[in-house]
Enzyme design. Structure first.
Site, short mmCIF file in Angstrom:
data_model
loop_
_atom_site.label_atom_id
_atom_site.label_comp_id
_atom_site.label_asym_id
_atom_site.label_seq_id
_atom_site.Cartn_x
_atom_site.Cartn_y
_atom_site.Cartn_z
N ARG A 1 59.39 29.26 46.30
CA ARG A 1 58.75 30.06 47.34
C ARG A 1 59.75 30.97 48.03
NH1 ARG A 1 54.20 26.51 48.47
NH2 ARG A 1 52.84 27.27 50.11
N LYS B 1 45.97 28.62 42.61
CA LYS B 1 47.05 28.16 41.72
C LYS B 1 46.95 26.66 41.45
CE LYS B 1 50.46 28.91 44.58
NZ LYS B 1 49.82 29.33 45.81
N ARG C 1 38.22 25.68 52.41
CA ARG C 1 38.74 24.63 51.53
C ARG C 1 38.68 23.25 52.20
NH1 ARG C 1 44.52 25.43 48.73
NH2 ARG C 1 45.37 25.46 50.83
N ARG D 1 50.98 31.48 57.63
CA ARG D 1 51.34 31.18 56.23
C ARG D 1 51.33 32.46 55.39
NH1 ARG D 1 47.20 26.96 54.66
NH2 ARG D 1 48.20 26.85 52.64
N ARG E 1 42.57 20.72 55.60
CA ARG E 1 44.01 20.60 55.82
C ARG E 1 44.35 21.19 57.17
NH1 ARG E 1 47.07 22.88 50.59
NH2 ARG E 1 48.37 23.71 52.25
P1 AMP Z 1 50.85 24.42 49.87
O1 AMP Z 1 50.07 23.19 49.64
O2 AMP Z 1 51.54 24.91 48.63
O3 AMP Z 1 50.05 25.51 50.52
O4 AMP Z 1 52.03 24.04 50.88
C1 AMP Z 1 51.75 23.58 52.20
C2 AMP Z 1 52.99 23.68 53.08
O5 AMP Z 1 54.05 22.86 52.52
C3 AMP Z 1 53.61 25.08 53.16
O6 AMP Z 1 53.00 25.86 54.16
C4 AMP Z 1 55.06 24.73 53.51
O7 AMP Z 1 55.22 24.36 54.85
C5 AMP Z 1 55.31 23.49 52.66
N1 AMP Z 1 55.80 23.85 51.30
C6 AMP Z 1 55.16 23.67 50.11
N2 AMP Z 1 55.91 24.11 49.08
C7 AMP Z 1 57.05 24.57 49.62
C8 AMP Z 1 58.22 25.17 49.09
N3 AMP Z 1 58.37 25.40 47.77
N4 AMP Z 1 59.21 25.52 49.95
C9 AMP Z 1 59.10 25.31 51.28
N5 AMP Z 1 58.02 24.78 51.85
C10 AMP Z 1 57.00 24.40 51.04
#
Ligand code: AMP
Length: 218
Positions: free
Chosen positions: A88, A15, A127, A171, A160
């Site tokens: 989310r 995404k 990644r 996750r 990461r």
């Molecule tokens: P991502 O980079 O989108 O995979 O996000 C990494 C981490 O950030 C996630 O595992 C959550 O802990 C937090 N996070 C990102 N977006 C959200 C969201 N919309 N709501 C809650 N936590 C988020």
């Protein structure tokens, strides 16, 4: 009139990469809550310190915290936006809907990126991210020209913390439990389109642009 899109799907489906491409092509903001939160963590702000505890466990940061970040950002994106990794939860989707309603706006489309679990795990664990400019690489599919170094800015690449195998599985369970219900949520509201996310970045890009153009004409 600006464009307002949501890119929905499990972590690792691509995404973010596609959101970057679409944002550049259409001149809209890419709003990635993961990037905004990681930025807050790096800055060591109070919000960042609080968020980090959740992120390291692969859990979601509280809805209100994330919504605050998104609202602030949307207000500056006059030409529209693509939301990556937000909403989310159903609560976040409701908060977003009422925020947009206050502004007399709605979402144009929610694109659901679908991919097999096996492929998701392969994409996540391979990644690598530039610690300086956030550019995304993959050890097998899109490696940098020099190992460990960003092609774009020369910054160091890192995995990461939450892309390590143990956190990846939490996750994915969090995604199934809290985010996957949004597929039905947006389908009911008739804004959902499903996108097959298998294949190369270019293949998915072409499929996605065809889908967005089709909706444009509809
Ligand atoms: P991502 O980079 O989108 O995979 O996000 C990494 C981490 O950030 C996630 O595992 C959550 O802990 C937090 N996070 C990102 N977006 C959200 C969201 N919309 N709501 C809650 N936590 C988020």
């Amino acid at each position: 009139m600006g464009k307002r899109w949501v890119f929905l799907g499990a972590p690792g489906v691509g995404k973010g990469t596609q959101a970057e491409i679409v944002a550049q092509k259409f001149g809209v903001c890419k709003i990635s809550t993961g990037d905004l939160l990681r930025e807050a963590v790096t800055q060591g702000s109070e919000l960042g310190q609080k968020a980090q505890q959740y992120m390291d466990r692969g859990e979601l940061v509280p809805d209100e915290v994330v919504m605050g970040l998104v609202q602030e950002k949307i207000a500056t994106c006059l030409n529209g936006f693509v939301l990556d990794g937000f909403p989310r939860t159903v609560k976040q989707a409701d908060l977003l809907a009422s925020f947009l309603e206050q502004r007399g706006q709605t979402l144009d489309q929610v694109v659901y990126f679908s991919l097999s679990q096996e492929e998701i795990i392969r994409r996540l664990t391979g990644r690598r991210i530039c610690t300086q400019c956030q550019a995304v690489y993959h050890l097998d599919f899109s490696p940098p020209r020099r190992e460990g170094v960003c092609d774009r800015c020369g910054g160091p690449l890192q995995q990461r913390r939450d892309d390590q195998r143990e956190t990846v599985s939490s996750r994915l369970s969090v995604y199934e439990a809290q985010t996957a219900p949004l597929i039905a949520y947006y389908r009911e509201r008739q804004v959902l389109a499903e996108l097959d996310s298998s294949g190369s970045v270019e293949t998915v890009r072409d499929r996605l642009l065809a889908l967005l153009n089709r909706s444009e004409r509809a």
